[in-house]
Design an enzyme around this catalytic site. Structure first.
Site, PDB file in Angstrom:
ATOM      1  N   LYS C 116       0.809  -1.224   0.000  1.00  0.00           N
ATOM      2  CA  LYS C 116       0.000   0.000   0.000  1.00  0.00           C
ATOM      3  C   LYS C 116       0.836   1.265   0.000  1.00  0.00           C
ATOM      4  CE  LYS C 116      -4.127  -2.140   1.562  1.00  0.00           C
ATOM      5  NZ  LYS C 116      -5.326  -2.119   2.391  1.00  0.00           N
ATOM      6  N   GLU C 200      -3.352   7.562   7.536  1.00  0.00           N
ATOM      7  CA  GLU C 200      -4.228   8.195   6.553  1.00  0.00           C
ATOM      8  C   GLU C 200      -5.297   9.006   7.263  1.00  0.00           C
ATOM      9  OE1 GLU C 200      -4.797   5.227   2.720  1.00  0.00           O
ATOM     10  OE2 GLU C 200      -6.470   5.611   4.068  1.00  0.00           O
ATOM     11  N   HIS C 235     -15.695  -5.452   7.135  1.00  0.00           N
ATOM     12  CA  HIS C 235     -14.867  -5.054   5.997  1.00  0.00           C
ATOM     13  C   HIS C 235     -15.009  -5.973   4.803  1.00  0.00           C
ATOM     14  CE1 HIS C 235     -12.917  -1.926   8.326  1.00  0.00           C
ATOM     15  NE2 HIS C 235     -12.884  -2.778   9.316  1.00  0.00           N
ATOM     16  N   ARG C 292      -6.894  -8.092 -10.209  1.00  0.00           N
ATOM     17  CA  ARG C 292      -7.534  -9.373 -10.556  1.00  0.00           C
ATOM     18  C   ARG C 292      -9.008  -9.118 -10.840  1.00  0.00           C
ATOM     19  NH1 ARG C 292     -10.736  -9.446  -6.060  1.00  0.00           N
ATOM     20  NH2 ARG C 292      -9.736  -8.694  -4.158  1.00  0.00           N
TER      21      ARG C 292
END
Lengths: 502, 170, 502, 170
Positions: C116, C200, C235, C292
């Site tokens: 990330k 973040e 999630h 993907r």
């Protein structure tokens, strides 16, 4: 607004209509004959009503019983589906008198289009092209000869009240005219109680192409493009698709406009279909109008993106159409295969019986409208249609390949079905090229019906599985203690098998 | 144990289970030996792997439990188990046919619409004797040779099963 | 051109990929772990290969075994599906070395997007907006405090190698920064073997909106519009739809262009997804790229009319894209519900077990991608996803009603599933209005989880049926001679029941 | 014959079959009489019509054949047949529990990932004793009160069935 809808039908179409009612939040009533007690439409509905013995003449075709069921259950509207009472003018009229909304056109439109001679006259008057021929029934046999001379052989003699190929005769030579008229008259008399026959020019390589119509009660009439229905056996459609490979954009536009004209000529409201016969040079002629939902309405739904049953209900509710002709377009290609319970190798003889196992195709671009399930016995009293398999593809090529894949996945055991036959059609050169007409099945007889070579390996596989099942059933176990651990010992699956080839 | 099987009324074969270890089974079919991995995935459905070839097989056992409809990818086979009992019955039925006459029946269930003859009638080759309807289609059943009607076992309006004797001729 | 494809996956996605391969006429190889021997993907394929014991770490995740299977069966291409090895850069690289076509992007794109922090840096450089925060992993805790001061609380601490909510911490107060960084680091270390974390800005009412990308090996990159995936539990996505109710045409266009830019920044080829986080004011930030096929690719297929697996295979074959951005549009609305084997009333605990009976919804606008069947035991080793139900409607309203109808028809007995829970979501005001974000399920907890009142009548119905079945099983028959004539005496069905109300 | 049934572990009711003519059956449920038309449409599926109301009911028989999952349109009911044997077993099991300790088990099948205690250990309220994984989700099982571990019946890596005893505490 409609509060409760009685569906005066059975099988796949009853279930299909119920699905839309459920989406609209409208309660439904299923009616059923005795044999249909365990049928899917009875299981699907939350309210049901038995309308009598199994033969449709004693149940689904009896107006009084349907009306009684509606009254007793408080249904204020009736959807007739297709077949049975769907094109019965008296039934439409009776509903009106009883204060029940008939989800379909009024008696005038049904009656006018139901009699072929009246329909021809009405169409001619409206400027809709019809196949050259007579507009009156034949009473004078000499007149018949004159007419045939005028339009030229070959001609078709057709029963005015006809349908399904009954009371029809193809005449190729002048000397056959009179015998054929007589034969058609007597057959029509026996079948329909009406011996009126008329004469039409015979179209040599005919394409059966129909246009879907929607018309509201406010004078708005639109078409939802064509369906190509030329793959037929015994005058019954087997495969339908849209768009048609034959039409050009210009002809499509023109036919659509004519179809709208035809519907307007009988002040039509509801969903209906204008059937045309089209020759190789794209000359098209009005054939008949079906004043109801068609079996093949599904392919139109897919490429135009409209739920036709929902539109029917909205129209019956007196709502104006929200669809505008100029906004409609055909997106991609859709094909429908009719899965019949029949023996395709034995002149398509119907095969009722108990369904033992069903495995249905799924995935992108697949729709199934069916009603059978494992353990269900298909009754002997009704139509052999058990399901419709509809596919969509971005192109016709993609749609055909998807249909082949879907038919491959579709397994029904216990009865004979048309699945394998349909697979062969998907492989037939004339179908793949899109160059076919209503003679397709007879023209491709050799390819479609020849027996495919099997091989020893496959036969041995079948033998081993039968052996295994037979011994398991008998509790025999030869070597291991349990011949069929598969059911209990899931954990032991999947040992790697030897790669040794034998 | 060796079983004799008949496939599609034409091929006879002998099947033997040679060895078994749970779902791994070695079969001998006539002279060919197959090492297979066979599992029942659900009622009426088997998965069989031979080498790396996988077959999903749907089967349906007929009423006597000895006559199978076996669906592979390309074909539907009719497989009959031919055991001693089956052989005996086969012979016995043949005998019955010869002695008691020829049975007219339909391959599908349906409803008798019309019976065109009565017991004692003489009928000609190709003459229709009975009409049976199923699913809106009528089928006419004829005699193949000149015959005499011996017995009529049903009446008009009757619902009949597949292969049920309708008329006996001789 | 690819001659044979090995599908390195199981479950619904393996079957879904096989369907397209079949349509393209490309032979397939299924691989399976021991427990998957009777699984649908093994039944579907004509060639199969066992890759070892049931735990995925000993089968589906073992690169050597997959490569061995491909070599032994002569497969020249591998489709990884989603999950398992699909985002494993080493696997993509290994395929390349072995001369096998990996149907997916190359190792560089996977690796860059898989980490990330690297992805954030790469995106920033390409001018793609990312959520404000650090571009380096946190090594100095004081630096962390400084950064949080700069962007302001609340913030999220996230594991660089993370996924599935692991190694994530929400920080609302300055004093929690250091403890949270430490906790996230240790969790990340344990879960991914890599303790790198970054910070973040926390978006308060976040919408999870992603764009589907297709890119060929010739530099052509297009997007196929968005998917709204904000309905999530733990999630994990539960429901996806397209178009998103939130986006305006302008924002959609801009996000699409940015998504293409993001893909181009890693020289992407294949099908991929750019996930964005969007706030209520339509500010959007790059979240991550999934390199993907997604579970929810189906809704895009339906409204754009493109078979994404077919496109993947064409791209892998080196063919240029035939789709042009300017010709693509979204037709109607599509929603997907994920049917999980889980107990929604018990914190969504997975429920493996044996499927006893399945009845699937059908009809217009319905697609099912699944893999279970009656008698199948859902293994404990893999994901609890058993099927995806995808509907299409001309409008969002029609799609929701169709989904409700389809969920109503969908019956699975033997295990617990999420079907009833999904039905409730379709009734939830926030969902129906389209005004929801990723907090949807917690915000609607009361409505979604409250127990619905049942009634005596329904309870009595259940009691009577259980009584009947129990007695039938035991051969008890009280009054009549045969308590269960239903199975044998089909003909006696359908006597009219008394209308007397009790 | 009257049967006692328990629904959803809370409602008890008595069901009696009063009259039957083929598929037409009159039931008495507690004090209410229902005239029904009930048919088995396929294995595990019944159609029942009461008045004009039609219900499609899917059922699943639990392992002892006395515990049902019954699905109507809106609900899934758990229905238990309470016969003499069931009552006896119920009492006996209760007794066993008291005598032999409390059983820790999982409601779903899974794999034992970690056992955090050994026989003889004293554990505190809310302490995790075992972790079981199914479908990529780990669940921790705790004791509700201070307990002593009596017996550990499984080991790490074992695959366990639903409701299988894992650890006995007292």
């Amino acid at each position: 607004m409609i509060k409760k809808i009685l569906i005066a039908n059975r099988g796949e179409i009853a279930v299909r209509i119920m699905r839309t009612c459920r989406e609209l939040g409208i309660p439904i009533v299923a009616v059923y004959s005795e044999v249909d007690r365990p049928s899917m439409h009875v299981r699907y509905a939350e309210e049901v009503y038995c309308i009598g013995p199994s033969p449709s003449s004693e149940s689904y075709l009896v107006i009084d019983k349907i009306i009684e069921a509606a009254k007793k259950t408080g249904a204020d509207a009736i959807h007739p589906g297709y077949g049975f009472l769907s094109e019965n003018a008296a039934f439409s009229e009776r509903c009106k008198k009883e204060g029940i909304i008939f989800i379909g056109p009024d008696a005038y439109a049904i009656a006018t289009m139901g009699d072929k001679i009246t329909a021809r006259k009405t169409m001619l008057k409206a400027g809709v092209p019809v196949v050259p021929g007579t507009t009156e029934s034949i009473t004078d046999e000499n007149k018949a000869i004159e007419i045939v001379k005028e339009i030229g052989v070959p001609v078709m003699i057709k029963a005015s009240a006809g349908g399904g190929g009954k009371g029809m005769r193809l005449v190729k030579k002048m000397e056959d005219v009179i015998p054929s008229v007589r034969a058609a008259q007597s057959e029509a008399k026996a079948a329909f109680g009406n011996d009126a026959v008329y004469i039409e020019k015979y179209i040599a390589s005919p394409h059966h192409i129909e246009f879907q119509i929607l018309a509201d009660k406010h004078g708005n009439t639109i078409h939802l493009f064509e369906r190509e229905c030329s793959v037929q056996r015994r005058h019954q459609k087997v495969i339908e698709e849209t768009p048609s490979c034959l039409l050009t954009p210009e002809v499509r536009k023109k036919m659509g406009e004519i179809a709208v004209t035809a519907a307007k000529a009988v002040k039509y409201h509801g969903a209906g279909t204008i059937e045309f016969i089209v020759d190789n040079d794209l000359n098209f002629y009005f054939l008949e109008m079906n004043t109801r939902l068609q079996v093949e309405h599904t392919v139109t739904e897919r490429v135009v993106g409209v739920d036709l049953v929902k539109e029917q209900i909205n129209i019956a509710n007196g709502l104006p159409l929200t669809l505008k002709q100029e906004n409609l377009f055909q997106d991609g290609h859709s094909i429908q295969c009719r899965i019949y319970a029949e023996d395709t190798d034995n002149n398509f003889m119907p095969c009722p019986g108990i369904i033992r196992h069903v495995r249905e195709p799924h995935g992108f671009g697949i729709r199934i409208d069916g009603y059978v399930f494992e353990g269900f016995e298909i009754p002997i009293y009704y139509d052999p249609l058990i399901a419709k398999l509809i596919v969509w593809g971005k192109t016709r090529d993609e749609a055909i390949k998807r249909m082949k894949r879907a038919l491959y996945e579709y397994k029904i055991t216990g009865i004979k079905t048309s699945i394998k036959f349909l697979e062969r059609i998907m492989d037939a050169k004339d179908f793949v090229s899109g160059k076919y007409n209503t003679h397709f099945i007879e023209n491709n007889e050799v390819f479609l019906f020849e027996s495919r070579a099997d091989n020893n390996f496959q036969r041995d596989i079948a033998a081993m599985v039968a052996y295994f099942d037979y011994q398991s059933q008998r509790g025999k176990n030869d070597i291991a203690e349990d011949l069929n651990p598969a059911v209990s010992e899931w954990k032991s699956y999947g040992r790697k098998t030897s790669m040794m080839r034998l | 144990m060796i079983l004799e099987l008949n496939i599609d009324n034409k091929h006879d074969c002998k099947v033997e289970l040679l060895k078994r270890e749970e779902n791994l089974i070695t079969f001998k079919v006539d002279d060919t030996i197959y090492e297979t991995d066979i599992v029942k995935v659900t009622e009426g459905v088997y998965s069989i792997v031979v080498g790396s070839k996988s077959f999903n097989i749907e089967i349906f056992r007929g009423e006597n439990n000895k006559s199978y409809e076996v669906k592979t990818y390309q074909h539907t086979y009719k497989v009959d188990i031919i055991d001693a009992e089956a052989k005996y019955l086969q012979n016995r039925t043949k005998g019955l046919d010869d002695e008691s006459g020829i049975v007219i029946s339909t391959p599908m269930p349906g409803k008798v619409i019309k019976i065109l003859v009565k017991a004692g009638d003489s009928v000609k080759e190709d003459q229709t004797v009975i009409i049976v309807e199923a699913m809106k289609m009528q089928s006419e059943y004829k005699v193949k040779k000149d015959r005499i009607i011996k017995e009529i076992k049903v009446k008009e309006g009757d619902t009949v099963a597949a292969n049920q004797p309708l008329i006996i001729v001789e």
